[in-house]
Design a protein around this motif. Sequence first.
Motif, mmCIF file in Angstrom:
data_model
loop_
_atom_site.group_PDB
_atom_site.id
_atom_site.type_symbol
_atom_site.label_atom_id
_atom_site.label_comp_id
_atom_site.label_asym_id
_atom_site.label_seq_id
_atom_site.Cartn_x
_atom_site.Cartn_y
_atom_site.Cartn_z
ATOM 1 N N UNK A 35 1.153 46.664 3.729
ATOM 2 C CA UNK A 35 0.620 47.520 2.677
ATOM 3 C C UNK A 35 -0.153 48.716 3.202
ATOM 4 N N UNK A 36 -0.458 49.635 2.285
ATOM 5 C CA UNK A 36 -1.270 50.800 2.626
ATOM 6 C C UNK A 36 -2.732 50.389 2.771
ATOM 7 N N UNK A 37 -3.449 51.054 3.654
ATOM 8 C CA UNK A 37 -4.809 50.611 3.897
ATOM 9 C C UNK A 37 -5.715 51.770 4.272
ATOM 10 N N UNK A 38 -7.019 51.534 4.100
ATOM 11 C CA UNK A 38 -8.077 52.399 4.590
ATOM 12 C C UNK A 38 -8.844 51.644 5.665
ATOM 13 N N UNK A 39 -9.419 52.367 6.594
ATOM 14 C CA UNK A 39 -10.186 51.748 7.663
ATOM 15 C C UNK A 39 -11.606 52.303 7.635
ATOM 16 N N UNK A 40 -12.579 51.405 7.607
ATOM 17 C CA UNK A 40 -13.983 51.786 7.707
ATOM 18 C C UNK A 40 -14.544 51.120 8.963
ATOM 19 N N UNK A 41 -15.080 51.933 9.876
ATOM 20 C CA UNK A 41 -15.689 51.409 11.092
ATOM 21 C C UNK A 41 -17.198 51.595 10.969
ATOM 22 N N UNK A 42 -17.934 50.475 10.978
ATOM 23 C CA UNK A 42 -19.377 50.493 10.795
ATOM 24 C C UNK A 42 -20.085 50.039 12.068
ATOM 25 N N UNK A 43 -21.022 50.844 12.536
ATOM 26 C CA UNK A 43 -21.868 50.430 13.642
ATOM 27 C C UNK A 43 -23.170 49.851 13.113
ATOM 28 N N UNK A 45 -5.878 55.150 19.576
ATOM 29 C CA UNK A 45 -4.815 55.352 20.571
ATOM 30 C C UNK A 45 -3.612 54.469 20.269
ATOM 31 N N UNK A 46 -3.854 53.372 19.530
ATOM 32 C CA UNK A 46 -2.790 52.418 19.219
ATOM 33 C C UNK A 46 -2.401 52.414 17.745
ATOM 34 N N UNK A 47 -3.266 52.955 16.886
ATOM 35 C CA UNK A 47 -3.051 52.877 15.438
ATOM 36 C C UNK A 47 -2.800 54.270 14.882
ATOM 37 N N UNK A 48 -1.712 54.419 14.138
ATOM 38 C CA UNK A 48 -1.399 55.691 13.495
ATOM 39 C C UNK A 48 -1.769 55.600 12.025
ATOM 40 N N UNK A 49 -2.735 56.425 11.602
ATOM 41 C CA UNK A 49 -3.198 56.433 10.221
ATOM 42 C C UNK A 49 -3.788 57.805 9.924
ATOM 43 N N UNK A 50 -3.592 58.304 8.710
ATOM 44 C CA UNK A 50 -4.124 59.607 8.342
ATOM 45 C C UNK A 50 -5.638 59.641 8.486
ATOM 46 N N UNK A 51 -6.146 60.761 8.972
ATOM 47 C CA UNK A 51 -7.586 60.888 9.210
ATOM 48 C C UNK A 51 -8.416 60.662 7.956
ATOM 49 N N UNK A 52 -7.893 61.122 6.810
ATOM 50 C CA UNK A 52 -8.662 60.995 5.572
ATOM 51 C C UNK A 52 -8.802 59.553 5.110
ATOM 52 N N UNK A 53 -8.053 58.634 5.714
ATOM 53 C CA UNK A 53 -8.140 57.223 5.359
ATOM 54 C C UNK A 53 -9.070 56.450 6.297
ATOM 55 N N UNK A 54 -9.745 57.161 7.194
ATOM 56 C CA UNK A 54 -10.650 56.538 8.152
ATOM 57 C C UNK A 54 -12.066 57.053 7.914
ATOM 58 N N UNK A 55 -13.018 56.139 7.856
ATOM 59 C CA UNK A 55 -14.420 56.500 7.669
ATOM 60 C C UNK A 55 -15.255 55.880 8.780
ATOM 61 N N UNK A 56 -16.058 56.686 9.454
ATOM 62 C CA UNK A 56 -16.956 56.223 10.509
ATOM 63 C C UNK A 56 -18.374 56.228 9.954
ATOM 64 N N UNK A 57 -19.033 55.082 9.992
ATOM 65 C CA UNK A 57 -20.353 54.973 9.380
ATOM 66 C C UNK A 57 -21.331 54.290 10.336
ATOM 67 N N UNK A 58 -22.550 54.812 10.379
ATOM 68 C CA UNK A 58 -23.610 54.194 11.161
ATOM 69 C C UNK A 58 -24.639 53.572 10.237
ATOM 70 N N UNK A 116 -13.614 47.306 8.824
ATOM 71 C CA UNK A 116 -13.186 46.889 7.491
ATOM 72 C C UNK A 116 -11.816 47.477 7.207
ATOM 73 N N UNK A 117 -10.890 46.612 6.833
ATOM 74 C CA UNK A 117 -9.542 47.045 6.460
ATOM 75 C C UNK A 117 -9.411 46.851 4.956
ATOM 76 N N UNK A 118 -9.369 47.950 4.222
ATOM 77 C CA UNK A 118 -9.423 47.904 2.768
ATOM 78 C C UNK A 118 -8.125 48.438 2.178
ATOM 79 N N UNK A 119 -7.750 47.960 0.976
ATOM 80 C CA UNK A 119 -6.543 48.485 0.331
ATOM 81 C C UNK A 119 -6.725 49.939 -0.035
ATOM 82 N N UNK A 120 -5.703 50.734 0.177
ATOM 83 C CA UNK A 120 -5.745 52.146 -0.194
ATOM 84 C C UNK A 120 -5.374 52.260 -1.663
ATOM 85 N N UNK A 121 -6.351 52.675 -2.489
ATOM 86 C CA UNK A 121 -6.119 52.744 -3.939
ATOM 87 C C UNK A 121 -5.081 53.782 -4.300
#
Length: 308
Positions: free
Chosen positions: A229-237, A265-278, A303-308
């Motif tokens: 499925x389609x997904x969003x990625x959130x990386x939280x530190x 380097x291993x995952x291909x995903x649109x930049x707008x679907x990735x969020x970097x959070x501290x 966090x791997x979340x469904x892309x709405x």
Amino acid sequence: MKFTIYTILIFLFTFQVSAQEGDRTSGKEYPDGEGGTVYLPLGDASFADAVVSNHPGEIPPDEDLPAVRPEYTLGVPDYTKPSAPGFLSLGCDGSVVLQFTDNILIDVEGPDLYVFEVGPAVEPTLLEISYDGKEWIDVGKIEGARADVDIAPFVKENDVFNYVRLTNAGKSCGGRTPGADIDAVAAVGSGYRLSLNSAVLFDLGEAVLQPEAKKELDAIAMQIKEMPGNMRVVVEGHTDNIGTPQVNEELSIERAQAVWDELSKEITIDEELVSIQGRGESRPVANNDTEEGRALNRRVDILILPDS
């Protein structure tokens, strides 16, 4: 696939519905208490897994009845009749706090949470949700044999929640099972959470990946690439509370970015679907008063979340 002891895997939520054929390729249906069914894409993993606390209230249920046991709110709906186990009576002004451990609650399109209430009298309940079981968001009053709850008006994008609190809100309260009778609670919106302890990634106080971290992140990348499925990625530190909040927030952002730089380097995903959070020290999962607790709080969550 082997992960470290600190890796927490929370199941992926995804709707896999064919728009043309209308068939469902995953999930399961459950009785809704009104003669119909509820479809949950995550199946049995959708339901609450642990009781954090239970306060029966001023007038508790009859102690001789099985309805006084809060663990009956866990797992799939299994109510059969008032005299049999399978539900919890909250009691007058009573409350119960439940935790999702193999999934997290998130906002998706449509209902995000189902609360299954049973018994001869359906009574209103106050619903709150929380990330950490300390700070609560008031979602309001729900009622009905099956309450479909959309948390969208109350949360921000990419917010995740691990706890639900239900408090009886009925004006009339009496009998052997006073208060709302809760059979089960299910999160419809859910996602993977892969949590890596910073000790396997970074030196203390640093944001440069250790050489051995690549092996861990390669395994994570492979896992993510296999998700459907389609997904969003959130990386939280996340950090412990040693140092100033500002320094910890900056360090947590740098660490989250370093992890994603390697994963990308291993995952291909649109930049707008990735969020970097501290998140800095704001979201601990353990007690910062001990070294063991601080070590658990120094982590990066993916966090791997469904892309709405």
